[in-house]
Scaffold this motif. Sequence first.
Motif, PDB file in Angstrom:
ATOM      1  N   TRP A 260       3.656  -5.420   2.836  1.00  0.00           N
ATOM      2  CA  TRP A 260       2.801  -4.525   1.761  1.00  0.00           C
ATOM      3  C   TRP A 260       2.323  -5.380   0.735  1.00  0.00           C
ATOM      4  O   TRP A 260       3.262  -5.875   0.009  1.00  0.00           O
ATOM      5  N   ASP A 261       1.163  -5.748   0.435  1.00  0.00           N
ATOM      6  CA  ASP A 261       0.323  -5.975  -0.447  1.00  0.00           C
ATOM      7  C   ASP A 261       1.003  -7.581  -0.923  1.00  0.00           C
ATOM      8  O   ASP A 261       1.355  -8.304   0.026  1.00  0.00           O
ATOM      9  N   ALA A 321      -6.867  -1.748   2.368  1.00  0.00           N
ATOM     10  CA  ALA A 321      -7.447  -1.649   1.368  1.00  0.00           C
ATOM     11  C   ALA A 321      -7.454  -2.897   0.143  1.00  0.00           C
ATOM     12  O   ALA A 321      -6.806  -3.801   0.825  1.00  0.00           O
ATOM     13  N   VAL A 322      -8.069  -2.982  -0.870  1.00  0.00           N
ATOM     14  CA  VAL A 322      -8.365  -3.928  -1.566  1.00  0.00           C
ATOM     15  C   VAL A 322      -6.952  -4.327  -1.882  1.00  0.00           C
ATOM     16  O   VAL A 322      -6.257  -3.238  -2.487  1.00  0.00           O
ATOM     17  N   GLY A 323      -6.407  -5.543  -2.156  1.00  0.00           N
ATOM     18  CA  GLY A 323      -4.964  -5.840  -2.588  1.00  0.00           C
ATOM     19  C   GLY A 323      -4.215  -6.108  -1.093  1.00  0.00           C
ATOM     20  O   GLY A 323      -3.139  -6.702  -1.412  1.00  0.00           O
ATOM     21  N   ARG A 324      -4.463  -5.561  -0.022  1.00  0.00           N
ATOM     22  CA  ARG A 324      -3.382  -5.738   1.017  1.00  0.00           C
ATOM     23  C   ARG A 324      -3.539  -7.325   1.444  1.00  0.00           C
ATOM     24  O   ARG A 324      -2.794  -7.856   1.882  1.00  0.00           O
ATOM     25  N   THR A 348     -10.556   2.549   7.922  1.00  0.00           N
ATOM     26  CA  THR A 348     -10.873   2.776   6.442  1.00  0.00           C
ATOM     27  C   THR A 348     -10.325   1.647   5.822  1.00  0.00           C
ATOM     28  O   THR A 348      -9.142   0.961   6.036  1.00  0.00           O
ATOM     29  N   GLY A 349     -11.093   1.219   4.686  1.00  0.00           N
ATOM     30  CA  GLY A 349     -10.746   0.207   3.579  1.00  0.00           C
ATOM     31  C   GLY A 349     -10.400   0.841   2.448  1.00  0.00           C
ATOM     32  O   GLY A 349     -10.128  -0.237   1.317  1.00  0.00           O
ATOM     33  N   ASN A 350     -10.038   2.051   2.159  1.00  0.00           N
ATOM     34  CA  ASN A 350      -9.880   2.434   0.980  1.00  0.00           C
ATOM     35  C   ASN A 350      -8.687   3.219   1.116  1.00  0.00           C
ATOM     36  O   ASN A 350      -8.177   4.284   0.236  1.00  0.00           O
ATOM     37  N   TYR A 351      -7.475   2.847   1.689  1.00  0.00           N
ATOM     38  CA  TYR A 351      -6.214   3.261   1.829  1.00  0.00           C
ATOM     39  C   TYR A 351      -5.304   2.814   0.714  1.00  0.00           C
ATOM     40  O   TYR A 351      -4.684   1.861   0.685  1.00  0.00           O
ATOM     41  N   GLY A 352      -5.411   3.355  -0.447  1.00  0.00           N
ATOM     42  CA  GLY A 352      -5.178   2.771  -1.476  1.00  0.00           C
ATOM     43  C   GLY A 352      -3.465   2.890  -2.096  1.00  0.00           C
ATOM     44  O   GLY A 352      -3.170   2.497  -3.357  1.00  0.00           O
ATOM     45  N   ALA A 355       2.495  -0.778  -3.313  1.00  0.00           N
ATOM     46  CA  ALA A 355       3.793  -1.091  -3.523  1.00  0.00           C
ATOM     47  C   ALA A 355       4.314  -1.015  -4.951  1.00  0.00           C
ATOM     48  O   ALA A 355       5.195  -0.182  -5.469  1.00  0.00           O
ATOM     49  N   ASP A 356       3.276  -1.496  -6.055  1.00  0.00           N
ATOM     50  CA  ASP A 356       3.331  -1.462  -7.349  1.00  0.00           C
ATOM     51  C   ASP A 356       2.123  -2.003  -7.852  1.00  0.00           C
ATOM     52  O   ASP A 356       1.114  -1.891  -7.279  1.00  0.00           O
ATOM     53  N   ASN A 357       1.993  -2.317  -9.144  1.00  0.00           N
ATOM     54  CA  ASN A 357       0.680  -2.511  -9.798  1.00  0.00           C
ATOM     55  C   ASN A 357       0.483  -4.277  -9.953  1.00  0.00           C
ATOM     56  O   ASN A 357      -0.474  -4.513 -10.524  1.00  0.00           O
ATOM     57  N   HIS A 358       1.350  -4.796  -9.134  1.00  0.00           N
ATOM     58  CA  HIS A 358       1.184  -6.266  -9.265  1.00  0.00           C
ATOM     59  C   HIS A 358       0.372  -6.749  -8.098  1.00  0.00           C
ATOM     60  O   HIS A 358       0.419  -8.069  -7.952  1.00  0.00           O
ATOM     61  N   TYR A 359      -0.141  -5.965  -7.191  1.00  0.00           N
ATOM     62  CA  TYR A 359      -0.989  -6.401  -6.165  1.00  0.00           C
ATOM     63  C   TYR A 359      -2.166  -7.208  -6.941  1.00  0.00           C
ATOM     64  O   TYR A 359      -2.786  -7.230  -7.721  1.00  0.00           O
ATOM     65  N   ASP A 360      -2.607  -8.155  -5.895  1.00  0.00           N
ATOM     66  CA  ASP A 360      -3.909  -9.055  -6.233  1.00  0.00           C
ATOM     67  C   ASP A 360      -5.276  -8.270  -5.937  1.00  0.00           C
ATOM     68  O   ASP A 360      -5.324  -8.119  -4.665  1.00  0.00           O
TER      69      ASP A 360
END
Length: 470
Positions: A260-261, A321-324, A348-352, A355-360
């Motif tokens: 995850w992320d 999603a972005v960040g994955r 889908t590329g928007n499965y948002g 795990a937390d707010n620290h993803y890139d």
Amino acid sequence: MIKAIKLVVVVLGVLILNGAECRKARILESFEYSAISCRSHSASIVDFGGVGDGKTLNTKAFQEAVNHLSQYASDGGAQLFVPAGKWLTGSFNLTSHFTLYLHKDAVLLASQDINSWPVVDPLPSYGHGRDAPGGRYISLIFGTNLTDVVVTGENGTIDGQGDLWWQQFHKKKLKYTRPYLIEIMHSDTVQISSLTLVNSPSCNVHPVYSSNVIIQGLTILAPVTSPNTDGINPDSCTNTRIEDNYIVSGDDCVAVKSGWDEYGIKYNMPTKQLIIRRLTCISPDSAAIALGSEMSGGIQDVRAQDITAINTESGVRIKTAVGRGGYVKDIYAKGMNLHTMKWVFWITGNYGSHADNHYDPKALPEIKGINYRDVVAENVSMAARLEGIAGDPFTGICMSNVTIGMAKKAKKYPWSCTDIEGISGGVVPQPCELLPEQGEKSVGMCDFPAESLPVEAMELKTCSYGLNYF
């Protein structure tokens, strides 16, 4: 003469009561079964004080049995037989060169005392529990750092008694993530087969960070409204074969994952060389096969064939999603029969969910080489929903020989495509312009690679119980 008979009875009774060291006198069952490895030593849970009355807690008996039998790992291994009965138990750990075998009328009942379940750390490739930020309750049947382990039976049952957990989840009262029924970690040469799994607190079967895995002949059942009761989740695994399974669940029937992320990116352990075949799935709100959404370690070379889905939201779904970061590539699905679907194809590329707010936010996933052929579907609301990421299009999408029968109240436009690239051949109804028809060039499109995967060479032996005791 009567005294002599009494003496024999007394001696046999003493042998039985003496337990694990005297099992040569006990031949209670005799049968054959298929497994990756056969064992030289055998025992029954009864030998360790197990009581199958549905009320007596057998956690200690199961763990003592496994611990005792572990001494035979280097001497042909051992098998533990669970006879007919209802065996209430909490979590217990498996050992290497070991088989757990359930009689057809055996039921393992998971303990309802949540406070008695040990808590372990989140998986390193996730860094976070799925239900709560902290740790997770250990799975009912658990093993880590094992070699050559088998969990099988004569379609014996493992009942997670999940309703209590589902209620606590919906009420947001759980401090930790719910347990699975079977989880095998950091292991090699694993077989989980010929069992009925019902009412898991969460996902049912979770091989993770493992290789050379066979999951075969399972019946997995949970109410379609139950939360997150995925059927089988191969996670950061290499060389896995999932076949001949029937799944009714409240989530994806097979969910392929790899972290995850930022945690999955750092752990960097993909799922690859995966076969999924002869799967029957019912899941009105989820997919027959899902890739992601936790795919940050990568997913590559997945081959799905002979898939039947009935009243299932989608056939094959890719979630990212972005960040994955990570990738999903070289995916092949062939021979799908689908009945009553919302979407046949959904990417889908928007499965948002993060795990937390620290993803890139600059960690963009790579989605390419997604192949579907020989698909028949009926009563479908929408043929496809294919949504890439702006600036990060999903490429190499291939569809061939696909016939989709639309429902009477289907969407006006059967295809929705954004930020994707690909081709099609012999697809009805006609796909979107981003999947141009290849005409005569479509012969042989989207097919499986010619070479076989190593897991296909793994063969099962005919093993026996009750004939060779220690």
